[in-house]
Design an enzyme around this catalytic site. Structure first.
Site, PDB file in Angstrom:
ATOM      1  CG  HIS A 182      50.021  78.909  52.495  1.00 50.64           C
ATOM      2  ND1 HIS A 182      48.680  78.687  52.392  1.00 50.64           N
ATOM      3  CD2 HIS A 182      50.601  78.147  51.547  1.00 50.64           C
ATOM      4  CE1 HIS A 182      48.444  77.808  51.418  1.00 50.64           C
ATOM      5  NE2 HIS A 182      49.605  77.464  50.904  1.00 50.64           N
ATOM      6  CG  ASP A 390      47.910  85.538  60.351  1.00 47.13           C
ATOM      7  OD1 ASP A 390      48.379  84.611  59.668  1.00 47.13           O
ATOM      8  OD2 ASP A 390      47.189  85.362  61.341  1.00 47.13           O
TER       9      ASP A 390
HETATM   10  C1  GDG Z   1      48.813  79.805  57.698  1.00 43.29           C
HETATM   11  C2  GDG Z   1      49.172  81.291  57.681  1.00 43.29           C
HETATM   12  C3  GDG Z   1      47.164  81.721  56.272  1.00 43.29           C
HETATM   13  C4  GDG Z   1      42.436  77.043  65.033  1.00 43.29           C
HETATM   14  N1  GDG Z   1      42.305  76.464  66.237  1.00 43.29           N
HETATM   15  C5  GDG Z   1      41.650  75.313  66.020  1.00 43.29           C
HETATM   16  C6  GDG Z   1      41.371  75.186  64.662  1.00 43.29           C
HETATM   17  N2  GDG Z   1      41.867  76.270  64.082  1.00 43.29           N
HETATM   18  C7  GDG Z   1      41.786  76.531  62.649  1.00 43.29           C
HETATM   19  C8  GDG Z   1      40.996  77.769  62.296  1.00 43.29           C
HETATM   20  C9  GDG Z   1      41.567  78.084  60.928  1.00 43.29           C
HETATM   21  C10 GDG Z   1      43.008  77.605  61.052  1.00 43.29           C
HETATM   22  O1  GDG Z   1      43.078  76.737  62.157  1.00 43.29           O
HETATM   23  C11 GDG Z   1      43.981  78.740  61.306  1.00 43.29           C
HETATM   24  O2  GDG Z   1      44.181  79.379  60.089  1.00 43.29           O
HETATM   25  P1  GDG Z   1      44.908  80.788  59.962  1.00 43.29           P
HETATM   26  O3  GDG Z   1      44.837  81.182  58.550  1.00 43.29           O
HETATM   27  O4  GDG Z   1      44.204  81.717  60.877  1.00 43.29           O
HETATM   28  O5  GDG Z   1      46.401  80.588  60.497  1.00 43.29           O
HETATM   29  P2  GDG Z   1      47.688  79.589  60.264  1.00 43.29           P
HETATM   30  O6  GDG Z   1      47.468  78.245  60.841  1.00 43.29           O
HETATM   31  O7  GDG Z   1      48.839  80.327  60.836  1.00 43.29           O
HETATM   32  O8  GDG Z   1      47.832  79.458  58.679  1.00 43.29           O
HETATM   33  C12 GDG Z   1      47.926  82.133  57.536  1.00 43.29           C
HETATM   34  C13 GDG Z   1      46.965  80.227  56.223  1.00 43.29           C
HETATM   35  O9  GDG Z   1      48.199  79.513  56.410  1.00 43.29           O
HETATM   36  C14 GDG Z   1      46.364  79.784  54.879  1.00 43.29           C
HETATM   37  O10 GDG Z   1      47.089  80.277  53.807  1.00 43.29           O
HETATM   38  O11 GDG Z   1      45.903  82.359  56.293  1.00 43.29           O
HETATM   39  O12 GDG Z   1      48.263  83.492  57.449  1.00 43.29           O
HETATM   40  O13 GDG Z   1      49.884  81.640  58.858  1.00 43.29           O
HETATM   41  O14 GDG Z   1      40.944  77.330  59.939  1.00 43.29           O
HETATM   42  O15 GDG Z   1      39.634  77.486  62.325  1.00 43.29           O
HETATM   43  N3  GDG Z   1      40.722  74.140  64.118  1.00 43.29           N
HETATM   44  C15 GDG Z   1      40.318  73.143  64.955  1.00 43.29           C
HETATM   45  N4  GDG Z   1      40.572  73.204  66.306  1.00 43.29           N
HETATM   46  C16 GDG Z   1      41.204  74.256  66.885  1.00 43.29           C
HETATM   47  O16 GDG Z   1      41.384  74.297  68.100  1.00 43.29           O
HETATM   48  N5  GDG Z   1      39.654  72.094  64.460  1.00 43.29           N
END
Ligand code: GDG
Length: 483
Positions: A182, A390
Site C-alpha cells: 500500500h 504517499d
Molecule cells: C495507506 C497508505 C494508501 C483520516 N483522518 C480520519 C480518518 N481518516 C481517513 C481518511 C482516509 C484514510 O483515513 C487515510 O487514507 P490515506 O490513503 O490518505 O493514508 P494512509 O492511512 O497512510 O494509508 C496510502 C492507503 O494505505 C490505501 O492503500 O492510499 O498511501 O499510506 O480514508 O478519510 N477517518 C476518520 N477519522 C479521522 O480523523 N474516521
C-alpha cells in the site's frame, strides 16, 4: 473524543471492498485476506456504520480474513482464534508483548515506513527489531497453514508482512500467494540502505503476484529484484526466482465513490456539518485530513498556509484552514517529535495572523467520525493533500467524490502522492515549495465556476472508474491467472 485514530485506510479498504469484491460465483477457491490488523466485528460496528449491511450483501460464505487480533499476550498464539460473523470468517492471533513492540514500532514503523517514504534520515535499524519482524511473520505463517485448503488464494497486505510468503513456502505451502504494497517502493539505491534489503526482495519473490500502487513503484521493485537477486524481468514485469515465476503488477487502490458521495450528501444536514458551517460563516474553508504522520507533509503544509496569508493578504479574515491530524503510532519517537513541531507552527501562524474575532488555523489531533469528515470535504473550497510521499492517498479521492458537482471545490495535490498519477486535473504541486502551494491555494480560491466544474468532472470520472472493486478484481484476476 480524543481517541487515537486506528481505523486506517488499509483496514477500511479491505473491510469494505476487498471482501466485497470476492467473487460469489467462483465456488472452488476461497480468498484468504491477510493483514497485520483484523478488527473484531464489534470494533467494526464502532468504526464504520452500515458495515454489517455491506458485508452481508457482499461476502460469499467461506471468505477468511486472517491477522492480528489487536491483543498482546505473554506468547504469540500458535493457533488462530476463529469467529464467523456475517458470513466472514475472522481468524486472529495474539502477538507476544516482547515481539510486538520490536516488530511494529521497531522494524515496521521505524525502519520500513521511513525508508519506503524516502526518509532515510529517520530510519532506525537494529537486528533484534528485524528478528522480531521475522518471528512475527513466521508466526503468522504457522498459524495460517492449518486453515489452508489446496485451492485457496492467499492475498497478503502491506509492509508489516513482507516476509510472510517466504515463511509459507518454507512450510511447504504451494497455494497461489499475492502481496499488495500500500505504500511506495523505493529505487535500489535507497533500498540498499536497509541491511535486510535482500531478504525483503527475496521474501516478496516467494509470491506469485506482487502488486503496487503505481508504475513507478513497480519499476523500483523490479530494478531492485534485478540488482539484488540477479533477476531478469521481462517487459510485462515477470521474472524467475528459485524456479518460480513472479509477476509484478500495478493495481492502484480506489474508493467506493458512489457510496462516499452519498455519505457526503447525507452528511451535509448533520449536526457536525451545521456546527462547522456556522463557525465558518461566509469564510472559505481549506481542509486537510490525514493521520498525524511525517509522510503527509504537515509542517510544510502549515508553512504554505502561512505563506498564503503573507503573500495574498486579501485572504486574511476570509479563509480558514482546518487540519484534522488524527494521532497514530504515538509509540514511535518520530511521531511525537512531529506533533510538537506542529503544535509550535500552529501557534506561530495563529499568533502572527489572528485577529480578536478570527483564528486562521484550526488544528486537531483526535479522530473525527467518517460521516463528519465527508460533510467537511463537501463544505471545503480547497482539499489540501500535500504528502511528501504517499502510496496512493485516499483522502484525495474522497475529497473529489464528496463535492457538489454543481459547485465543486478544488483539489490541491502533491505530485508525490500515488494519486497524482491519475488525478492530473487537480492543481499539482511540489509540497516542498511553500510558495508554490500557497499560489495553488490562491488559484483555487479564486477559480471560476466553469473551470472548477471542468476539472472536477474529469476527476470524478477517474475516481469512479478506478474504484475499490476494480482494484480488487484486477489484483485477484492476476492472482488467479497462472500466466
Ligand atoms: C495507506 C497508505 C494508501 C483520516 N483522518 C480520519 C480518518 N481518516 C481517513 C481518511 C482516509 C484514510 O483515513 C487515510 O487514507 P490515506 O490513503 O490518505 O493514508 P494512509 O492511512 O497512510 O494509508 C496510502 C492507503 O494505505 C490505501 O492503500 O492510499 O498511501 O499510506 O480514508 O478519510 N477517518 C476518520 N477519522 C479521522 O480523523 N474516521
Amino acid at each position: 473524543m480524543n481517541q487515537i485514530f486506528t481505523d486506517d485506510a488499509l483496514t477500511r479498504s479491505i473491510r469494505h471492498n476487498v471482501l466485497k469484491a470476492t467473487p460469489r460465483s467462483d465456488v472452488s477457491t476461497r480468498t484468504i485476506i491477510v493483514s497485520n490488523r483484523v478488527p473484531t466485528p464489534s470494533e467494526k460496528a464502532a468504526t464504520a456504520g452500515g458495515l454489517a449491511v455491506a458485508l452481508a450483501d457482499a461476502v460469499r460464505p467461506g471468505t477468511i480474513w486472517f491477522g492480528w487480533s489487536g491483543k498482546r499476550a505473554d506468547e504469540t498464539s500458535k493457533v488462530a482464534n476463529i469467529t464467523v460473523h456475517d458470513d466472514v470468517t475472522y481468524a486472529t492471533i495474539d502477538i507476544a508483548e516482547q515481539d510486538y513492540y520490536k516488530f511494529y514500532a521497531g522494524f515496521s514503523n521505524a525502519a520500513l515506513w521511513p525508508l519506503f517514504h524516502f526518509r532515510t534520515g529517520l530510519l532506525r535499524f537494529n537486528r533484534p527489531d528485524y528478528e522480531a519482524y521475522r518471528t512475527v511473520n513466521r508466526a503468522f505463517a504457522e498459524a495460517l497453514v492449518p486453515l489452508l485448503k489446496p485451492d485457496d488464494l492467499i492475498w497478503i497486505h502491506d509492509y508489516q508482512l513482507m516476509t510472510m510468503a517466504a515463511e509459507l513456502r518454507a512450510l511447504g505451502v504451494t497455494n497461489r500467494i499475492g502481496f499488495f504494497l500500500h505504500i511506495p517502493f523505493v529505487p535500489p539505491a535507497l533500498l540498499q540502505v536497509l541491511p535486510a534489503a535482500n531478504e525483503i526482495v527475496a521474501g516478496l519473490s516467494a509470491c506469485d503476484v506482487v502488486g503496487f500502487q503505481t508504475a513507478g513503484d513497480c519499476k523500483a521493485f523490479l530494478d531492485s529484484a534485478e540488482l539484488l537477486l540477479n533477476a531478469h524481468p521481462d517487459a510485462e514485469g515477470r521474472y524467475y526466482h528459485d524456479n518460480r515465476m513472479i509477476h509484478a503488477v500495478v493495481t492502484p487502490i480506489g474508493i467506493d465513490a458512489q457510496k462516499f458521495s452519498q455519505l457526503a450528501r447525507r452528511a451535509e444536514v448533520t449536526a457536525d456539518a451545521r456546527r462547522l458551517r456556522e463557525s465558518l460563516g461566509e469564510r472559505a474553508l481549506v481542509l486537510g485530513v490525514d493521520r498525524l504522520d511525517y509522510s503527509k507533509g504537515l509542517p510544510q503544509r502549515f508553512d504554505a498556509f502561512g505563506r498564503l496569508l503573507y503573500t495574498y493578504p486579501q485572504h486574511r479574515r476570509r479563509v480558514n484552514f482546518l487540519q484534522i491530524a488524527a494521532r497514530s503510532r504515538q509509540e514511535v519517537g518520530s511521531y511525537q517529535t512531529l506533533r510538537r513541531e506542529l503544535d509550535r507552527k500552529a501557534g506561530d501562524i495563529n499568533g502572527e495572523f489572528s485577529d480578536f474575532d478570527w483564528v486562521p488555523l484550526r488544528y486537531m489531533t483526535h479522530a473525527v467520525r467518517r460521516s463528519a469528515i465527508a460533510g467537511f470535504y463537501r463544505r471545503a473550497q480547497i482539499g489540501l493533500v500535500t504528502p511528501l510521499r504517499d502510496g496512493m492517498n485516499l483522502v484525495a479521492k474522497e475529497y473529489v467524490a464528496a463535492q457538489d458537482e454543481q459547485d465543486p471545490g478544488v483539489l490541491v495535490l502533491s505530485r508525490f502522492a500515488g494519486a497524482a498519477d491519475e488525478l492530473t486535473e487537480a492543481l499539482i504541486v511540489n509540497p516542498f515549495d511553500a510558495d508554490e502551494v500557497a499560489e495553488a491555494i490562491h488559484l483555487g480560491l479564486t477559480m471560476g465556476l466553469e473551470e472548477r466544474r471542468e476539472r472536477h468532472e474529469a476527476l470524478l470520472a477517474k475516481v469512479r472508474y478506478s474504484n475499490a472493486s476494480r482494484y480488487c478484481e484486477a489484483f485477484l484476476g492476476y492472482l488467479k491467472d497462472p500466466n
